[in-house]
Design a protein around this motif. Sequence first.
Motif, PDB file in Angstrom:
ATOM      1  N   GLU A  40       0.828  -1.203   0.000  1.00  0.00           N
ATOM      2  CA  GLU A  40       0.000   0.000   0.000  1.00  0.00           C
ATOM      3  C   GLU A  40       0.864   1.257   0.000  1.00  0.00           C
ATOM      4  OE1 GLU A  40      -3.172   0.479  -0.168  1.00  0.00           O
ATOM      5  OE2 GLU A  40      -4.003  -1.536   0.020  1.00  0.00           O
ATOM      6  N   GLU A  41       1.980   1.245   0.726  1.00  0.00           N
ATOM      7  CA  GLU A  41       2.818   2.432   0.839  1.00  0.00           C
ATOM      8  C   GLU A  41       3.486   2.789  -0.476  1.00  0.00           C
ATOM      9  OE1 GLU A  41       3.058  -0.234   2.728  1.00  0.00           O
ATOM     10  OE2 GLU A  41       2.169   0.457   4.623  1.00  0.00           O
ATOM     11  N   LYS A  42       3.928   1.777  -1.211  1.00  0.00           N
ATOM     12  CA  LYS A  42       4.689   2.028  -2.434  1.00  0.00           C
ATOM     13  C   LYS A  42       3.831   1.999  -3.687  1.00  0.00           C
ATOM     14  CE  LYS A  42       8.816   0.411  -4.875  1.00  0.00           C
ATOM     15  NZ  LYS A  42       9.909  -0.594  -4.919  1.00  0.00           N
ATOM     16  N   ASP A  43       2.865   1.072  -3.762  1.00  0.00           N
ATOM     17  CA  ASP A  43       2.110   0.867  -4.997  1.00  0.00           C
ATOM     18  C   ASP A  43       0.624   1.167  -4.853  1.00  0.00           C
ATOM     19  OD1 ASP A  43       4.385  -0.427  -6.549  1.00  0.00           O
ATOM     20  OD2 ASP A  43       4.228  -1.776  -4.835  1.00  0.00           O
ATOM     21  N   THR A  44       0.172   1.607  -3.702  1.00  0.00           N
ATOM     22  CA  THR A  44      -1.219   1.979  -3.398  1.00  0.00           C
ATOM     23  C   THR A  44      -2.185   0.792  -3.405  1.00  0.00           C
ATOM     24  OG1 THR A  44      -1.867   2.494  -5.684  1.00  0.00           O
ATOM     25  CG2 THR A  44      -0.847   4.273  -4.405  1.00  0.00           C
ATOM     26  N   TYR A  45      -1.674  -0.434  -3.509  1.00  0.00           N
ATOM     27  CA  TYR A  45      -2.527  -1.612  -3.383  1.00  0.00           C
ATOM     28  C   TYR A  45      -1.666  -2.790  -2.943  1.00  0.00           C
ATOM     29  CZ  TYR A  45      -0.757  -3.232  -7.932  1.00  0.00           C
ATOM     30  OH  TYR A  45       0.043  -3.659  -8.973  1.00  0.00           O
ATOM     31  N   SER A  46      -2.319  -3.775  -2.367  1.00  0.00           N
ATOM     32  CA  SER A  46      -1.615  -4.932  -1.827  1.00  0.00           C
ATOM     33  C   SER A  46      -1.824  -6.127  -2.741  1.00  0.00           C
ATOM     34  CB  SER A  46      -2.120  -5.251  -0.410  1.00  0.00           C
ATOM     35  OG  SER A  46      -1.482  -6.392   0.107  1.00  0.00           O
ATOM     36  N   ALA A  47      -0.738  -6.718  -3.209  1.00  0.00           N
ATOM     37  CA  ALA A  47      -0.816  -7.872  -4.102  1.00  0.00           C
ATOM     38  C   ALA A  47       0.526  -8.595  -4.080  1.00  0.00           C
ATOM     39  CB  ALA A  47      -1.176  -7.457  -5.524  1.00  0.00           C
ATOM     40  N   ILE A  48       0.553  -9.788  -4.661  1.00  0.00           N
ATOM     41  CA  ILE A  48       1.790 -10.555  -4.810  1.00  0.00           C
ATOM     42  C   ILE A  48       1.931 -10.991  -6.262  1.00  0.00           C
ATOM     43  CG2 ILE A  48       1.824 -11.389  -2.429  1.00  0.00           C
ATOM     44  CD1 ILE A  48       0.777 -14.067  -3.473  1.00  0.00           C
ATOM     45  N   LYS A  49       3.182 -11.185  -6.682  1.00  0.00           N
ATOM     46  CA  LYS A  49       3.475 -11.715  -8.009  1.00  0.00           C
ATOM     47  C   LYS A  49       3.667 -13.216  -7.894  1.00  0.00           C
ATOM     48  CE  LYS A  49       5.706  -7.687 -10.098  1.00  0.00           C
ATOM     49  NZ  LYS A  49       6.964  -7.189 -10.725  1.00  0.00           N
ATOM     50  N   VAL A  50       2.946 -13.946  -8.712  1.00  0.00           N
ATOM     51  CA  VAL A  50       3.003 -15.407  -8.687  1.00  0.00           C
ATOM     52  C   VAL A  50       3.554 -15.894 -10.016  1.00  0.00           C
ATOM     53  CG1 VAL A  50       1.690 -17.538  -8.427  1.00  0.00           C
ATOM     54  CG2 VAL A  50       1.066 -15.523  -7.091  1.00  0.00           C
ATOM     55  N   GLY A  51       4.630 -16.652  -9.963  1.00  0.00           N
ATOM     56  CA  GLY A  51       5.188 -17.273 -11.156  1.00  0.00           C
ATOM     57  C   GLY A  51       4.698 -18.699 -11.282  1.00  0.00           C
ATOM     58  N   PHE A  52       4.379 -19.090 -12.497  1.00  0.00           N
ATOM     59  CA  PHE A  52       3.835 -20.435 -12.717  1.00  0.00           C
ATOM     60  C   PHE A  52       4.584 -21.117 -13.837  1.00  0.00           C
ATOM     61  CE2 PHE A  52       0.994 -23.198 -15.193  1.00  0.00           C
ATOM     62  CZ  PHE A  52       0.761 -24.167 -14.234  1.00  0.00           C
ATOM     63  N   GLY A  53       4.880 -22.420 -13.646  1.00  0.00           N
ATOM     64  CA  GLY A  53       5.451 -23.249 -14.692  1.00  0.00           C
ATOM     65  C   GLY A  53       6.932 -22.983 -14.930  1.00  0.00           C
ATOM     66  N   LYS A  54       7.455 -23.669 -15.945  1.00  0.00           N
ATOM     67  CA  LYS A  54       8.850 -23.529 -16.354  1.00  0.00           C
ATOM     68  C   LYS A  54       8.909 -23.442 -17.871  1.00  0.00           C
ATOM     69  CE  LYS A  54      10.723 -26.211 -12.484  1.00  0.00           C
ATOM     70  NZ  LYS A  54      11.550 -27.376 -12.089  1.00  0.00           N
ATOM     71  N   THR A  55       9.863 -22.682 -18.375  1.00  0.00           N
ATOM     72  CA  THR A  55      10.030 -22.534 -19.812  1.00  0.00           C
ATOM     73  C   THR A  55      11.486 -22.261 -20.141  1.00  0.00           C
ATOM     74  OG1 THR A  55       9.271 -21.335 -21.780  1.00  0.00           O
ATOM     75  CG2 THR A  55       9.556 -20.066 -19.777  1.00  0.00           C
ATOM     76  N   LYS A  56      11.860 -22.519 -21.405  1.00  0.00           N
ATOM     77  CA  LYS A  56      13.210 -22.214 -21.874  1.00  0.00           C
ATOM     78  C   LYS A  56      13.252 -20.866 -22.601  1.00  0.00           C
ATOM     79  CE  LYS A  56      14.597 -27.066 -22.358  1.00  0.00           C
ATOM     80  NZ  LYS A  56      15.079 -28.119 -23.283  1.00  0.00           N
ATOM     81  N   LYS A  57      12.089 -20.418 -23.085  1.00  0.00           N
ATOM     82  CA  LYS A  57      12.041 -19.127 -23.763  1.00  0.00           C
ATOM     83  C   LYS A  57      12.064 -18.019 -22.712  1.00  0.00           C
ATOM     84  CE  LYS A  57       9.303 -20.910 -27.622  1.00  0.00           C
ATOM     85  NZ  LYS A  57       8.039 -20.772 -28.391  1.00  0.00           N
TER      86      LYS A  57
END
Length: 275
Positions: A40-57
């Motif tokens: 909230e302090e830095k981006d004005t909203y609360s969230a998380i980044k979720v990474g899914f899977g694996k790739t070579k590209k």
Amino acid sequence: MNTLFGKKVQQTQGFLENGSRIPVTVIAASGNVVMGSKTEEKDTYSAIKVGFGKTKKTTKALIGEMRKAHLDYIPEAIYEVKLGDSSPVEIGTMLKVEEIFKPGDIVDVTGMSKGKGFAGGVKRYNFRGGPKTHGQSDRHRAPGSIGSGTTPGRVYKGKRMAGNMGNDTVTIKNLIVIDLDAVSGKLFVKGLVPGILNGIVSVTKVGEVKSKNFVPFFKVAEPEAPQETTVEEKPTETVKPAQESISEAKEEKTEQAVVEASDGQKDLEEVTNGN
């Protein structure tokens, strides 16, 4: 945290404990990792980044995200999930299926529908078309009037007409989690979800709602393992090699021949002495 991402693995059928047959979609939801956070302090909203899977590209942006999260592989996709009032999650945390979902939960599944190209109104929106008789020769699948002339003098935005069909973000609501597999990270959802096989979908739990008429998934009981029976060990007889047995037999024959020869010599001497 009430959302996970997964791949649509299979559409099949299953049976409940009451014997009813239902459509089932299998979603592989393992491999969700926290890669960052929004505050909230830095981006004005609360969230998380979720990474899914694996790739070579990869791209330079993905490499930067991977290094920030201290991962040793490139994620296939990165999404943001709003947290609301819940506490933030540490970077690098693996999100498990059994920690968020349980059998009987009601979920919403979002995915990209199959693209079907350009389609007319009959196929795209189930228009019934024009009359087939009374002089109509080429209006069987025509859309009909799309608006009046003077007022409003234009076609309203969003008018249902021919165009590209599919390839849209579609959400199917109020599906039920029938079962889950904590080992493989698979979800078994009652009903069908949008998208192609191996397409990425998001599964969102709708609060703490439980289905009132929930019936568990029917599982075949695994056969019991046979009990081990103790067998008394018999003393094993030592078997001599064939060469040793042959040599011993020869030695016994030679000894017997020597004894017989000595006995014959004694008999001969007694006869000669008697004469």
